[in-house]
Design a protein around this motif. Structure first.
Motif, PDB file in Angstrom:
ATOM      1  N   ILE A   3     104.288  44.887  86.442  1.00 23.13           N
ATOM      2  CA  ILE A   3     103.512  44.230  87.498  1.00 23.13           C
ATOM      3  C   ILE A   3     102.667  45.248  88.256  1.00 23.13           C
ATOM      4  N   SER A   4     103.218  46.416  88.538  1.00 23.41           N
ATOM      5  CA  SER A   4     102.454  47.423  89.285  1.00 23.41           C
ATOM      6  C   SER A   4     101.242  47.889  88.484  1.00 23.41           C
ATOM      7  N   ASN A   5     101.385  48.017  87.181  1.00 23.56           N
ATOM      8  CA  ASN A   5     100.243  48.394  86.336  1.00 23.56           C
ATOM      9  C   ASN A   5      99.202  47.281  86.299  1.00 23.56           C
ATOM     10  N   LEU A   6      99.676  46.063  86.286  1.00 15.91           N
ATOM     11  CA  LEU A   6      98.760  44.916  86.275  1.00 15.91           C
ATOM     12  C   LEU A   6      97.924  44.879  87.555  1.00 15.91           C
ATOM     13  N   PHE A   7      98.573  45.114  88.697  1.00 15.96           N
ATOM     14  CA  PHE A   7      97.842  45.121  89.965  1.00 15.96           C
ATOM     15  C   PHE A   7      96.894  46.316  90.060  1.00 15.96           C
ATOM     16  N   ALA A   9      95.400  47.761  87.475  1.00 15.09           N
ATOM     17  CA  ALA A   9      94.287  47.473  86.563  1.00 15.09           C
ATOM     18  C   ALA A   9      93.362  46.401  87.135  1.00 15.09           C
ATOM     19  N   GLY A  10      93.938  45.432  87.846  1.00  9.34           N
ATOM     20  CA  GLY A  10      93.142  44.341  88.402  1.00  9.34           C
ATOM     21  C   GLY A  10      92.364  44.733  89.635  1.00  9.34           C
ATOM     22  N   GLY A  11      92.829  45.737  90.320  1.00 10.04           N
ATOM     23  CA  GLY A  11      92.124  46.197  91.517  1.00 10.04           C
ATOM     24  C   GLY A  11      92.397  45.334  92.724  1.00 10.04           C
ATOM     25  N   VAL A  12      91.449  45.379  93.632  1.00 13.60           N
ATOM     26  CA  VAL A  12      91.592  44.705  94.918  1.00 13.60           C
ATOM     27  C   VAL A  12      91.565  43.179  94.776  1.00 13.60           C
ATOM     28  N   VAL A  13      91.048  42.671  93.688  1.00 12.40           N
ATOM     29  CA  VAL A  13      90.948  41.222  93.476  1.00 12.40           C
ATOM     30  C   VAL A  13      92.324  40.598  93.263  1.00 12.40           C
ATOM     31  N   MET A  14      93.282  41.383  92.809  1.00 13.31           N
ATOM     32  CA  MET A  14      94.613  40.854  92.501  1.00 13.31           C
ATOM     33  C   MET A  14      95.362  40.397  93.750  1.00 13.31           C
ATOM     34  N   TRP A  15      95.162  41.044  94.880  1.00 10.66           N
ATOM     35  CA  TRP A  15      95.896  40.677  96.095  1.00 10.66           C
ATOM     36  C   TRP A  15      95.514  39.290  96.617  1.00 10.66           C
ATOM     37  N   PRO A  16      94.221  38.957  96.712  1.00 10.47           N
ATOM     38  CA  PRO A  16      93.892  37.583  97.118  1.00 10.47           C
ATOM     39  C   PRO A  16      94.376  36.557  96.086  1.00 10.47           C
ATOM     40  N   LEU A  17      94.314  36.911  94.793  1.00 11.43           N
ATOM     41  CA  LEU A  17      94.822  35.994  93.774  1.00 11.43           C
ATOM     42  C   LEU A  17      96.316  35.737  93.966  1.00 11.43           C
ATOM     43  N   LEU A  18      97.068  36.771  94.246  1.00 13.88           N
ATOM     44  CA  LEU A  18      98.499  36.624  94.495  1.00 13.88           C
ATOM     45  C   LEU A  18      98.753  35.771  95.737  1.00 13.88           C
ATOM     46  N   ALA A  19      98.022  36.051  96.803  1.00 13.94           N
ATOM     47  CA  ALA A  19      98.207  35.315  98.053  1.00 13.94           C
ATOM     48  C   ALA A  19      97.892  33.831  97.879  1.00 13.94           C
ATOM     49  N   PHE A  20      96.766  33.525  97.221  1.00 15.92           N
ATOM     50  CA  PHE A  20      96.407  32.117  97.029  1.00 15.92           C
ATOM     51  C   PHE A  20      97.315  31.417  96.026  1.00 15.92           C
ATOM     52  N   SER A  21      97.837  32.146  95.068  1.00 11.38           N
ATOM     53  CA  SER A  21      98.809  31.558  94.141  1.00 11.38           C
ATOM     54  C   SER A  21     100.082  31.171  94.884  1.00 11.38           C
TER      55      SER A  21
END
Length: 96
Positions: A3-7, A9-21
């Motif tokens: 998961i840490s590698n995924l975040f 690689a995804g960059g800053v966009v992953m945090w809003p995606l996680l929050a909205f999910s």
């Protein structure tokens, strides 16, 4: 892939995606709880109104269903007064 590698690689966009999910899942759970409660309440009201109707207490059945819809507190087993009987006759036609 961790998961840490995924975040990373995804960059800053992953945090809003996680929050909205997480928000979306929380809203789905809340709506499920809401509809289960509504369904249980509706079944209770239908059983009570049908019981009153079977006892030939049409006026109280109408009053009870109206009170539940408006969240008014009433006693469904009380005898109707003249105004309620005349209102019933206007709505249904015959309340005998």
């Amino acid at each position: 892939m961790e998961i840490s590698n995924l975040f990373t690689a995804g960059g800053v966009v992953m945090w809003p995606l996680l929050a909205f999910s997480l928000l979306g899942v929380a809203l789905i759970i809340e709506r499920i709880i809401f509809w289960v409660r509504i369904n249980n309440r509706q079944n209770k009201v239908v059983r009570e109104v049908l019981q009153l109707y079977r006892l030939d207490n049409v006026v109280s059945a109408l009053n009870y269903s109206t009170a539940v819809a408006t969240k008014e507190k009433i006693n469904p087993m009380r005898l109707p007064d003249e105004a309620e009987v005349s209102n019933c006759k206007l709505v249904i036609g015959n309340c005998d």
